[in-house]
Design a protein around this motif. Structure first.
Motif, mmCIF file in Angstrom:
data_model
loop_
_atom_site.group_PDB
_atom_site.id
_atom_site.type_symbol
_atom_site.label_atom_id
_atom_site.label_comp_id
_atom_site.label_asym_id
_atom_site.label_seq_id
_atom_site.Cartn_x
_atom_site.Cartn_y
_atom_site.Cartn_z
ATOM 1 N N ARG A 119 0.769 -1.362 -0.001
ATOM 2 C CA ARG A 119 0.102 -0.050 -0.109
ATOM 3 C C ARG A 119 0.811 1.302 0.100
ATOM 4 N N ALA A 120 1.420 1.731 1.156
ATOM 5 C CA ALA A 120 1.957 3.143 1.197
ATOM 6 C C ALA A 120 3.503 2.814 0.682
ATOM 7 N N ILE A 121 3.904 3.957 -0.046
ATOM 8 C CA ILE A 121 5.331 3.903 -0.338
ATOM 9 C C ILE A 121 5.960 5.332 -0.294
ATOM 10 N N VAL A 122 7.017 5.544 0.188
ATOM 11 C CA VAL A 122 7.798 6.948 0.180
ATOM 12 C C VAL A 122 9.200 6.753 -0.042
ATOM 13 N N THR A 123 9.755 7.784 -0.653
ATOM 14 C CA THR A 123 11.141 8.103 -0.972
ATOM 15 C C THR A 123 11.871 8.759 0.080
ATOM 16 N N ASP A 124 13.091 8.261 -0.010
ATOM 17 C CA ASP A 124 14.280 9.258 0.710
ATOM 18 C C ASP A 124 15.034 9.477 -0.413
ATOM 19 N N SER A 125 14.877 10.775 -1.090
ATOM 20 C CA SER A 125 15.587 11.009 -2.357
ATOM 21 C C SER A 125 16.915 11.493 -1.933
ATOM 22 N N VAL A 126 17.304 11.979 -0.688
ATOM 23 C CA VAL A 126 18.799 12.725 -0.594
ATOM 24 C C VAL A 126 19.565 11.289 -0.337
ATOM 25 N N ARG A 127 18.976 10.245 0.288
ATOM 26 C CA ARG A 127 19.873 8.927 0.504
ATOM 27 C C ARG A 127 19.624 7.856 -0.490
ATOM 28 N N GLY A 128 18.651 8.100 -1.071
ATOM 29 C CA GLY A 128 18.526 7.318 -2.331
ATOM 30 C C GLY A 128 17.883 6.039 -1.839
ATOM 31 N N ASN A 129 16.753 6.050 -0.781
ATOM 32 C CA ASN A 129 16.051 5.004 -0.167
ATOM 33 C C ASN A 129 14.652 4.931 -0.571
ATOM 34 N N LEU A 130 13.974 3.575 -0.833
ATOM 35 C CA LEU A 130 12.637 3.414 -0.923
ATOM 36 C C LEU A 130 12.003 2.690 0.222
ATOM 37 N N TYR A 131 10.785 3.083 0.814
ATOM 38 C CA TYR A 131 10.107 2.297 1.697
ATOM 39 C C TYR A 131 8.829 1.960 1.553
ATOM 40 N N TRP A 132 8.399 0.756 1.883
ATOM 41 C CA TRP A 132 6.866 0.533 1.464
ATOM 42 C C TRP A 132 6.308 -0.340 2.567
ATOM 43 N N THR A 133 4.978 -0.246 2.772
ATOM 44 C CA THR A 133 4.243 -1.188 3.534
ATOM 45 C C THR A 133 3.561 -2.195 2.972
ATOM 46 N N ASP A 134 3.287 -3.413 3.640
ATOM 47 C CA ASP A 134 2.425 -4.540 3.057
ATOM 48 C C ASP A 134 1.698 -5.034 4.050
ATOM 49 N N TRP A 135 0.314 -4.567 3.909
ATOM 50 C CA TRP A 135 -0.640 -5.075 5.006
ATOM 51 C C TRP A 135 -1.059 -6.499 4.947
ATOM 52 N N ASN A 136 -0.431 -7.437 4.199
ATOM 53 C CA ASN A 136 -0.616 -8.594 4.232
ATOM 54 C C ASN A 136 -1.094 -9.234 5.493
ATOM 55 N N ARG A 137 -2.366 -9.794 5.708
ATOM 56 C CA ARG A 137 -3.005 -9.979 7.068
ATOM 57 C C ARG A 137 -1.961 -11.206 7.752
ATOM 58 N N ASP A 138 -1.673 -12.074 7.050
ATOM 59 C CA ASP A 138 -0.632 -13.169 7.435
ATOM 60 C C ASP A 138 0.619 -12.870 7.864
ATOM 61 N N ALA A 139 1.168 -11.747 7.334
ATOM 62 C CA ALA A 139 2.400 -11.512 7.599
ATOM 63 C C ALA A 139 2.939 -9.866 7.002
ATOM 64 N N PRO A 140 2.304 -9.080 7.927
ATOM 65 C CA PRO A 140 2.359 -7.584 7.425
ATOM 66 C C PRO A 140 3.918 -7.321 7.600
ATOM 67 N N LYS A 141 4.443 -6.097 6.886
ATOM 68 C CA LYS A 141 5.756 -5.911 6.931
ATOM 69 C C LYS A 141 6.052 -4.558 6.355
ATOM 70 N N ILE A 142 7.070 -3.729 6.787
ATOM 71 C CA ILE A 142 7.477 -2.577 5.995
ATOM 72 C C ILE A 142 8.943 -3.077 5.435
ATOM 73 N N GLU A 143 8.918 -2.638 4.138
ATOM 74 C CA GLU A 143 10.261 -3.015 3.522
ATOM 75 C C GLU A 143 11.095 -1.820 2.989
ATOM 76 N N THR A 144 12.309 -1.945 2.550
ATOM 77 C CA THR A 144 13.234 -0.992 1.977
ATOM 78 C C THR A 144 13.893 -1.607 1.023
ATOM 79 N N SER A 145 14.512 -0.579 0.138
ATOM 80 C CA SER A 145 15.537 -0.961 -0.751
ATOM 81 C C SER A 145 16.137 0.545 -1.365
#
Length: 238
Positions: free
Chosen positions: A95-121
């Motif tokens: 669902r949600a996605i945000v950037t950290d432009s200055v450091r070159g990072n991406l973050y997003w959420t996955d509300w998968n009911r069995d295994a919700p998580k917040i990831e980065t790359s």
């Protein structure tokens, strides 16, 4: 005014002063000047399922979005050209996605009911990893504040607002017992989130963990995405 449309995500390009949004009714991604004018669709129906989260990399001049129907994260230039799939594995309900432009990072959420998580790359899709997986319910909203390096989220399952510095361990509960948060953004020491039960935008001072204001539109309606239109872009290059 978009009467018959369901706009979910909203993002802002501080360089061109343009607002970008996702729409799920006839799935598309559009943009318009902050000062008004005709909206232009940059990604049209056709291999779009349910685009929900959207984020702008103001330095790299790219737009990222999550598609919770096709279970993927995509990227394109700001005019919709050079579109490509960044991730199409390990996603259930992104669902949600945000950037950290200055450091070159991406973050997003996955509300998968069995295994919700917040990831980065990184923004090119490399170095993907799970940042948070414990004690999450429905992590709907996510925001990154460049100035304090804080990543904050709202969770409609745990009913909490939480923050962390992604380069350090440990997270901090900012607020507990919120009702049904959907989206969140940050500005200064405040976090602003939309709530589906209260039909309001609620301001929270994250330094003292306290709600300090709320805004309810005259016409009560479900509030989806929220973002901050910064007057100046955070400086940097990548």
């Amino acid at each position: 005014v978009l009467w018959d449309r369901v706009v979910i995500g909203v993002a802002y390009d501080c360089m061109d002063k343009m607002v970008y949004w996702t729409e799920i009714s006839g799935p598309s991604i559009s943009r318009a000047s902050l000062h008004g004018g005709e909206p232009a669709t940059i990604i049209k129906t056709g291999n779009l399922g349910s685009p929900e989260g959207i984020a702008i990399d103001h330095l790299g001049r790219n737009v990222f979005w999550t598609d919770s129907h096709l279970d993927r994260i995509e990227v394109a230039r700001l005019d919709g050209s050079q579109r490509r799939v960044l991730f199409n594995t390990g996603l259930v309900n992104p669902r949600a996605i945000v950037t950290d432009s200055v450091r070159g990072n991406l973050y997003w959420t996955d509300w998968n009911r069995d295994a919700p998580k917040i990831e980065t790359s990184y923004m090119d899709g490399t170095n993907r990893r799970v940042l948070v997986k414990d004690d999450l319910g429905l992590p709907n909203g996510l925001t990154f504040d460049t100035y304090s390096s804080m990543l904050c989220w709202v969770d409609a399952g745990t009913k909490r607002v939480e923050c962390m510095n992604p380069s350090q361990l440990g997270r901090r509960k900012i607020l507990e017992g919120v009702q049904y948060p959907f989206s969140i953004t940050s500005y200064g020491k405040n976090l602003y989130y939309t709530d589906w039960r209260r039909d309001a935008v609620i301001a929270v001072d994250r330094t003292i963990s306290k709600e300090n204001d709320n805004f309810q539109p005259h016409k009560r309606a479900r509030l989806y995405g929220i973002t901050t239109a910064f007057a100046q872009c955070p400086q940097g290059n990548h």
